[in-house]
Motif scaffolding. Structure first.
Motif, short mmCIF file in Angstrom:
data_model
loop_
_atom_site.label_atom_id
_atom_site.label_comp_id
_atom_site.label_asym_id
_atom_site.label_seq_id
_atom_site.Cartn_x
_atom_site.Cartn_y
_atom_site.Cartn_z
N LEU A 70 1.85 -4.98 -9.09
CA LEU A 70 0.65 -4.05 -9.55
C LEU A 70 -0.65 -4.72 -9.19
O LEU A 70 -1.83 -4.13 -8.80
CB LEU A 70 0.56 -3.74 -11.33
N GLN A 71 -0.81 -6.47 -9.01
CA GLN A 71 -1.96 -6.96 -8.05
C GLN A 71 -1.34 -6.65 -6.98
O GLN A 71 -2.77 -6.72 -6.33
CB GLN A 71 -1.52 -8.89 -8.68
N LYS A 98 11.39 -10.25 -19.49
CA LYS A 98 9.92 -10.98 -18.57
C LYS A 98 10.40 -11.69 -17.30
O LYS A 98 9.75 -11.47 -17.30
CB LYS A 98 10.11 -12.48 -19.50
N ARG A 99 10.98 -11.41 -16.82
CA ARG A 99 11.75 -11.61 -15.56
C ARG A 99 10.60 -10.12 -14.83
O ARG A 99 10.47 -10.03 -13.68
CB ARG A 99 12.77 -11.83 -15.18
N LEU A 100 11.45 -9.08 -14.98
CA LEU A 100 11.19 -8.05 -14.52
C LEU A 100 10.21 -7.68 -14.81
O LEU A 100 9.10 -6.82 -13.92
CB LEU A 100 11.81 -7.09 -15.67
N ILE A 101 9.36 -7.43 -16.15
CA ILE A 101 7.19 -7.47 -15.97
C ILE A 101 7.02 -8.87 -15.81
O ILE A 101 5.86 -7.98 -14.50
CB ILE A 101 6.94 -7.70 -17.90
N GLY A 102 7.42 -9.53 -14.79
CA GLY A 102 6.50 -10.41 -13.87
C GLY A 102 6.28 -9.93 -13.14
O GLY A 102 4.91 -9.98 -11.94
N LYS A 103 7.55 -9.35 -12.07
CA LYS A 103 7.66 -8.50 -10.77
C LYS A 103 7.25 -6.96 -11.16
O LYS A 103 6.29 -7.13 -10.08
CB LYS A 103 9.45 -8.07 -10.22
N VAL A 104 6.64 -6.59 -11.90
CA VAL A 104 6.10 -5.24 -12.44
C VAL A 104 4.38 -5.70 -11.97
O VAL A 104 3.50 -5.52 -11.66
CB VAL A 104 6.76 -4.68 -12.89
N ASN A 163 1.02 -0.76 0.06
CA ASN A 163 -0.22 -0.08 -0.03
C ASN A 163 1.03 0.74 -0.26
O ASN A 163 0.17 2.24 0.73
CB ASN A 163 -0.97 -0.15 0.96
N ASP A 164 1.43 1.33 -0.65
CA ASP A 164 2.55 2.56 -0.64
C ASP A 164 3.11 2.52 -2.31
O ASP A 164 4.13 2.99 -2.84
CB ASP A 164 4.05 1.81 0.12
N THR A 165 2.23 2.66 -3.38
CA THR A 165 2.16 2.84 -4.63
C THR A 165 3.29 3.55 -5.41
O THR A 165 4.14 4.09 -6.42
CB THR A 165 1.24 2.37 -5.73
#
Length: 606
Positions: free
Chosen positions: A137-138, A127-133, A101-103
């Motif tokens: 976001l979720q 692809k790894r970076l995209i998965g982490k972001v 909760n600190d986006t």
């Protein structure tokens, strides 16, 4: 350094690796890194250039993420530092995933990470970076992070298109560029206004991507270029060079070669102007990729116009620039190789150092164990020697006591005999006086006088022997370790001589510690060590047969000892010696228990 300088420096460094592929559209950087640092870092998250501040906050995921983000930006802007910078960025995203909760505090940093790592050939890393972001976001939706994720996915699918030349990945890249534009212009998202720089790039990328399709939509492409021009930044030479390049690419794909040549010449002029304006702020290799891409498009246009001489000239320029880029990449690879080689040596030295420390620690531990072992052995030898010395003293005392008792008995026998002679001599003297034998009377008086002297001498010897014995008994009485040795000797005798010994040993352990002194006090004279041992055996209920076996004597001798002890303690024939001895121990135990109870009563609250 002000924000404008930061914008220019980081922007130009980003351009080095954005345009390195031949015959593909140039991927324009999304925006300058650190553009939104002032937005992300409010007073509660004040920005800092010192890594020590974040290191001191260790343990908090947000602080650790900021630390690795700062390290990554410093590394990636240093020569040959991209690999190290990418490692720090990936760690930063790992920690950002743990932030709840600190986006707002992390959105701008994630955006800058996406800019720094754009268009890398390593699709696995992207692809790894995209998965982490996506994971971040979720947890809580943020339009800014969604905008950033669309940027990363657009770059990712563009890399797939470059590798496969299939339209499906290109369509995906176009989709995410359109999504970025939609997110920006949606009133409910309220993205930062400075992202219009990114939207300009999105329009240019949409135009370039559609130009690469098999059936381009030229109207859509022209609309995208016009939208890009309408956003502004016309005073920015580099932006104008990008717009002219996109127009030239679009016109070339439409086979409008003369117009395309005019646009590419203008693009090259704007780029040269930007290089001159940059001056010494940027290294010369900063624009090699741009110049190479522009020269390549110019060569293709001239070749299509059948101007082979000029086409060959620009093709040589392109190849020279590519050689310079490859030379830079070679130097970077060589640097990375040497760095990894040195790091490997450092790791080996660390392993060797750790092994040496372990060896030294082991030697110290072994030495310490040896010292402890030697100390314990010395203590054991000292204790054993002390016990042997005490036991020898006890045996010597018993021997001396036995010798003294024997001498006393001998002297007492002689004294009794002399007393008998004295009585007889007195009687004989009276008879001689009656008979009037004066000479015999005189001789008898002399003999009597001699006997008196002998009796007195023997009496003195007896008294001396008794005094020595009293002192010896007093020494035994006051020597507390001797009492313990008596108990220890009995335990050893019982353990060695008797088979059924558990009950005796148990009773012996329950014997009161004041029992031996009490036995000595119960007898007016002094009890010998042997008699004390016999008393203890009778007190713990040892049978006559076991006593004889324990002391290696006849049972009749045991009965004689019992008889003598009864006399010493003043008991009648009807009194039981065992009951007397046990009662004495029980009385001592009861008194001790009563004293303990009284002590507890005194300590209890009123």
């Amino acid at each position: 350094m002000n924000n404008k300088k930061i914008l220019m420096i980081t922007f130009m460094f980003s351009c080095i690796f954005l345009y390195s592929r031949e015959n593909v559209a140039v991927v324009f950087p999304k925006t300058t890194a650190n553009l939104f640092t002032a937005i992300a870092d409010k007073p509660e998250n004040a920005p800092t250039d010192s890594i020590d501040i974040y290191a001191e906050k260790g343990g908090q995921p947000l602080s650790l993420a900021h630390y690795h983000y700062t390290m990554g930006t410093q590394a990636i802007n240093a020569p040959y530092g991209k690999k190290e910078g990418y490692k720090h960025f990936e760690k930063a995203l790992d920690y950002y995933e743990q932030v709840d909760n600190d986006t707002h505090a992390i959105s701008c940093h994630i955006y800058n990470i996406a800019v720094y790592t754009a268009n890398q050939p390593d699709t696995t890393y992207a692809k790894r970076l995209i998965g982490k972001v996506e994971n971040i976001l979720q947890k809580k939706y943020s339009p800014f992070i969604d905008f950033t994720l669309s940027t990363m996915k657009s770059d990712y699918y563009k890399m797939h298109f470059d590798a496969t030349n299939q339209e499906a990945p290109l369509d995906s890249a176009i989709f995410y560029e359109k999504k970025r534009i939609h997110l920006f212009y949606s009133n409910e998202n309220k993205l930062p206004g400075k992202l219009d720089y990114d939207i300009l790039q999105s329009y240019l990328l949409l135009a370039e991507y559609h130009s690469l399709k098999q059936t381009p939509d030229w109207k859509f492409i022209n609309d995208c270029i016009k939208n890009a021009e309408s956003i502004g930044y016309t005073d920015d030479a580099y932006i104008m060079s990008r717009i002219k390049y996109t127009k030239a690419l679009s016109l070339f794909e439409q086979k409008r070669y003369n117009e395309a040549e005019k646009q590419i010449i203008e693009a090259e002029n704007y780029l040269s102007q930007q290089i001159k304006e940059g001056g010494s702020m940027y290294p010369p290799e900063t624009f090699y990729s741009d110049e190479s891409v522009y020269a390549n498009l110019h060569s293709r246009i001239l070749f299509s116009k059948n101007d082979y001489k000029e086409a060959l000239k620009y093709n040589r320029i392109k190849n020279d620039l590519k050689l310079k880029i490859r030379d830079i990449e070679s130097r970077e690879l060589e640097y990375l190789y040497n760095t990894e080689k040195e790091e490997h040596k450092i790791e080996q030295l660390k392993v060797i150092n750790a092994n040496q420390i372990k060896s030294i620690s082991m030697l110290i531990l072994i030495a310490l164990l040896l010292v402890i072992t030697i100390a314990l052995l010395c203590l054991w030898f000292y204790t054993a020697k002390k016990i042997i010395k005490r036991r020898s003293a006890l045996i010597r005392a018993e021997k001396e006591e036995a010798e003294l008792n024997l001498k006393i008995k001998e002297e007492q026998a002689v004294k009794a005999q002399l007393e008998k002679y004295e009585v007889l001599s007195d009687y004989w003297l009276k008879e001689v006086e009656l008979e009037g034998k004066n000479k015999a009377m005189e001789q008898l008086l002399k003999d009597k006088e001699l006997l008196d002297k002998q009796i007195e001498s023997y009496t003195q010897k007896i008294n001396e022997y008794e005094r020595i014995n009293d002192k010896k008994q007093e020494y035994i009485k006051t020597e507390e370790p001797q009492n313990k040795l008596i108990i220890e000797d009995l335990k050893k005798l019982i353990t060695k001589k008797l088979s059924d010994k558990k009950e005796y040993l148990k009773s012996l352990s329950l014997l009161n510690e004041q029992y031996i002194p009490e036995l000595k006090n119960a007898y007016n004279g002094n009890l010998s060590v042997s008699y004390l041992k016999y008393c203890i055996c009778f007190a713990i209920g040892m049978a006559i047969g076991d006593v004889s076996e324990c002391f290696s004597i006849e049972q009749s001798s045991v009965h004689m000892v019992r008889y003598r002890l009864k006399k010493k303690f003043g008991l009648d024939n009807n009194d039981d010696l065992d009951v007397f001895l046990r009662k004495m121990n029980n009385t001592l135990s009861s008194v001790k228990a009563l004293e303990k109870q009284l002590e507890l009563g005194d300590k209890s609250p009123e």
